[in-house]
Design an enzyme around this catalytic site. Structure first.
Site, mmCIF file in Angstrom:
data_model
loop_
_atom_site.group_PDB
_atom_site.id
_atom_site.type_symbol
_atom_site.label_atom_id
_atom_site.label_comp_id
_atom_site.label_asym_id
_atom_site.label_seq_id
_atom_site.Cartn_x
_atom_site.Cartn_y
_atom_site.Cartn_z
ATOM 1 N N LYS A 162 4.753 34.189 -9.983
ATOM 2 C CA LYS A 162 5.962 34.918 -9.603
ATOM 3 C C LYS A 162 7.031 34.846 -10.703
ATOM 4 O O LYS A 162 7.817 35.780 -10.873
ATOM 5 C CB LYS A 162 6.498 34.397 -8.262
ATOM 6 C CG LYS A 162 5.604 34.754 -7.061
ATOM 7 C CD LYS A 162 5.336 36.246 -6.956
ATOM 8 C CE LYS A 162 4.970 36.699 -5.553
ATOM 9 N NZ LYS A 162 4.621 38.134 -5.504
ATOM 10 N N TYR A 179 1.326 29.902 -7.532
ATOM 11 C CA TYR A 179 2.157 31.014 -7.046
ATOM 12 C C TYR A 179 3.504 31.072 -7.789
ATOM 13 O O TYR A 179 3.954 32.154 -8.201
ATOM 14 C CB TYR A 179 2.356 30.809 -5.546
ATOM 15 C CG TYR A 179 3.074 31.896 -4.798
ATOM 16 C CD1 TYR A 179 2.417 33.062 -4.408
ATOM 17 C CD2 TYR A 179 4.416 31.751 -4.426
ATOM 18 C CE1 TYR A 179 3.078 34.050 -3.681
ATOM 19 C CE2 TYR A 179 5.077 32.717 -3.706
ATOM 20 C CZ TYR A 179 4.408 33.869 -3.335
ATOM 21 O OH TYR A 179 5.067 34.838 -2.613
HETATM 22 P P1 NDP Z 1 0.817 39.600 3.602
HETATM 23 O O1 NDP Z 1 -0.234 38.568 3.427
HETATM 24 O O2 NDP Z 1 1.337 39.882 4.981
HETATM 25 O O3 NDP Z 1 0.357 40.983 2.965
HETATM 26 C C1 NDP Z 1 -0.205 41.048 1.688
HETATM 27 C C2 NDP Z 1 -1.101 42.255 1.602
HETATM 28 O O4 NDP Z 1 -1.654 42.294 0.273
HETATM 29 C C3 NDP Z 1 -2.286 42.201 2.582
HETATM 30 O O5 NDP Z 1 -2.439 43.433 3.233
HETATM 31 C C4 NDP Z 1 -3.453 41.887 1.665
HETATM 32 O O6 NDP Z 1 -4.689 42.410 2.124
HETATM 33 C C5 NDP Z 1 -3.044 42.610 0.393
HETATM 34 N N1 NDP Z 1 -3.825 42.126 -0.756
HETATM 35 C C6 NDP Z 1 -4.166 40.853 -1.050
HETATM 36 N N2 NDP Z 1 -4.924 40.822 -2.165
HETATM 37 C C7 NDP Z 1 -5.054 42.115 -2.587
HETATM 38 C C8 NDP Z 1 -5.728 42.720 -3.657
HETATM 39 N N3 NDP Z 1 -6.435 41.995 -4.546
HETATM 40 N N4 NDP Z 1 -5.656 44.062 -3.790
HETATM 41 C C9 NDP Z 1 -4.971 44.807 -2.899
HETATM 42 N N5 NDP Z 1 -4.319 44.286 -1.845
HETATM 43 C C10 NDP Z 1 -4.363 42.946 -1.684
HETATM 44 O O7 NDP Z 1 2.005 39.146 2.634
HETATM 45 P P2 NDP Z 1 3.579 39.448 2.661
HETATM 46 O O8 NDP Z 1 3.837 40.783 3.250
HETATM 47 O O9 NDP Z 1 4.260 38.258 3.194
HETATM 48 O O10 NDP Z 1 3.878 39.461 1.093
HETATM 49 C C11 NDP Z 1 4.002 40.663 0.337
HETATM 50 C C12 NDP Z 1 4.515 40.299 -1.056
HETATM 51 O O11 NDP Z 1 5.773 39.636 -0.932
HETATM 52 C C13 NDP Z 1 3.601 39.336 -1.808
HETATM 53 O O12 NDP Z 1 3.599 39.655 -3.181
HETATM 54 C C14 NDP Z 1 4.266 37.995 -1.579
HETATM 55 O O13 NDP Z 1 3.926 37.069 -2.565
HETATM 56 C C15 NDP Z 1 5.725 38.393 -1.620
HETATM 57 N N6 NDP Z 1 6.626 37.451 -0.994
HETATM 58 C C16 NDP Z 1 6.513 37.131 0.330
HETATM 59 C C17 NDP Z 1 7.386 36.231 0.906
HETATM 60 C C18 NDP Z 1 7.322 35.844 2.344
HETATM 61 O O14 NDP Z 1 8.087 34.965 2.732
HETATM 62 N N7 NDP Z 1 6.468 36.447 3.165
HETATM 63 C C19 NDP Z 1 8.447 35.603 0.112
HETATM 64 C C20 NDP Z 1 8.471 36.014 -1.264
HETATM 65 C C21 NDP Z 1 7.597 36.912 -1.787
HETATM 66 P P3 NDP Z 1 -5.702 41.475 2.980
HETATM 67 O O15 NDP Z 1 -4.913 40.974 4.140
HETATM 68 O O16 NDP Z 1 -6.812 42.410 3.319
HETATM 69 O O17 NDP Z 1 -6.095 40.360 2.047
#
Ligand code: NDP
Length: 246
Positions: A158, A154
């Site tokens: 990132k 990851y």
């Molecule tokens: P979530 O897991 O809550 O949401 C991620 C979403 O992305 C889900 O709806 C998931 O769908 C979807 N997804 C996963 N794989 C795919 C794919 N191949 N194609 C399309 N959609 C996909 O994550 P967050 O809201 O926490 O994170 C959102 C972003 O922020 C990410 O990039 C994460 O790395 C980044 N981030 C988050 C942090 C945190 O503390 N939460 C901190 C720093 C960065 P499904 O559930 O169906 O798999």
């Protein structure tokens, strides 16, 4: 909202069925954008779009698949007549120590974050370049700035998104297309709920603001970068982490 910060713009947000992506889509719509809610699971994307309202549409898409992302961009342009804002937000984690991490865990995370973001940037750039305008926002992470143990996959992905953002920003600047990144810190979503509670508490205690962030607080930074308020910014990386790892 009339007179919103992204009034009349067409936006596509990946991974927008829940968490940070959902809040970004909601905030953009609140500020007048027509939003394509894109996620792996079309039914969940549909429910999210209905919740957001304001003419939001739902598209099923796997960001690791070239055809799937290109079709989503094309469908958004067909529906809204343009693509002004792309937010590459979809993400997964497959945390494990180097001892335990399988090649499949490494490849899956690189595929969704790094390849998915690259495919999104490439597909959107081809539309925005022709239009002579556009804003792309890539969601990185403070894990990509500092490196987190258990996240060699990851953190690499990132950090890669930062390099990709800056390279694309330089290629597209003269075409009126801006490319920026946001690095959230510890944000309360399903992704961080999966962390062992003691790890979450330890990370939270190390944050100068002494609390985890809310998805809406990330969405605010994305809205700023999507809007003309940031018209002279490209290749920038905004940290949204309560002062963590500054
Ligand atoms: P979530 O897991 O809550 O949401 C991620 C979403 O992305 C889900 O709806 C998931 O769908 C979807 N997804 C996963 N794989 C795919 C794919 N191949 N194609 C399309 N959609 C996909 O994550 P967050 O809201 O926490 O994170 C959102 C972003 O922020 C990410 O990039 C994460 O790395 C980044 N981030 C988050 C942090 C945190 O503390 N939460 C901190 C720093 C960065 P499904 O559930 O169906 O798999």
């Amino acid at each position: 909202m009339s007179g919103g910060l992204v009034e009349g713009k067409a936006a596509l947000v990946t991974g927008a069925a829940q968490g940070i992506g959902f809040e970004i889509a909601r905030r953009l719509a609140e500020h007048g954008a027509r939003v394509a809610v894109v996620d792996l699971d079309r039914d969940r994307a549909r429910a999210a779009a209905a919740d957001i309202g304001g003419g939001a549409i739902a598209l099923g898409c796997d960001v690791t698949d070239e055809t799937s992302i290109e079709e989503s961009v094309a469908a958004t342009v067909r529906e809204f007549g343009s693509l002004d804002v792309l937010v590459n937000n979809a993400g997964i984690t497959r945390d494990a120590s180097l001892r335990k991490m399988r090649v499949a865990d490494f490849e899956a995370v690189i595929a969704v974050h790094l390849k998915g973001t690259w495919l999104g940037v490439r597909a959107a750039a081809s539309v925005m370049r022709e239009a002579g305008a556009g804003s792309i926002v890539n969601i990185s992470s403070l894990s990509g700035k500092s490196g987190n143990p258990g996240q060699t996959n990851y953190s690499a992905a990132k950090a890669g998104i930062v390099g990709l953002t800056k390279a694309a920003a330089k290629e597209l600047a003269h075409k009126g297309v801006r490319v920026n990144a946001v690095q959230p810190g510890l944000i309360r979503t399903a992704m961080t709920e999966a962390m062992p509670p003691e790890v979450f508490a330890e990370r939270e205690a190390a944050i100068p603001m002494k609390r985890a962030g809310d998805p809406a607080e990330v969405a605010g930074a994305v809205l700023f970068l999507a809007s003309d308020l940031s018209s002279y910014m490209t290749g920038a990386v905004l940290e949204v982490g309560g002062g963590r790892l500054m």
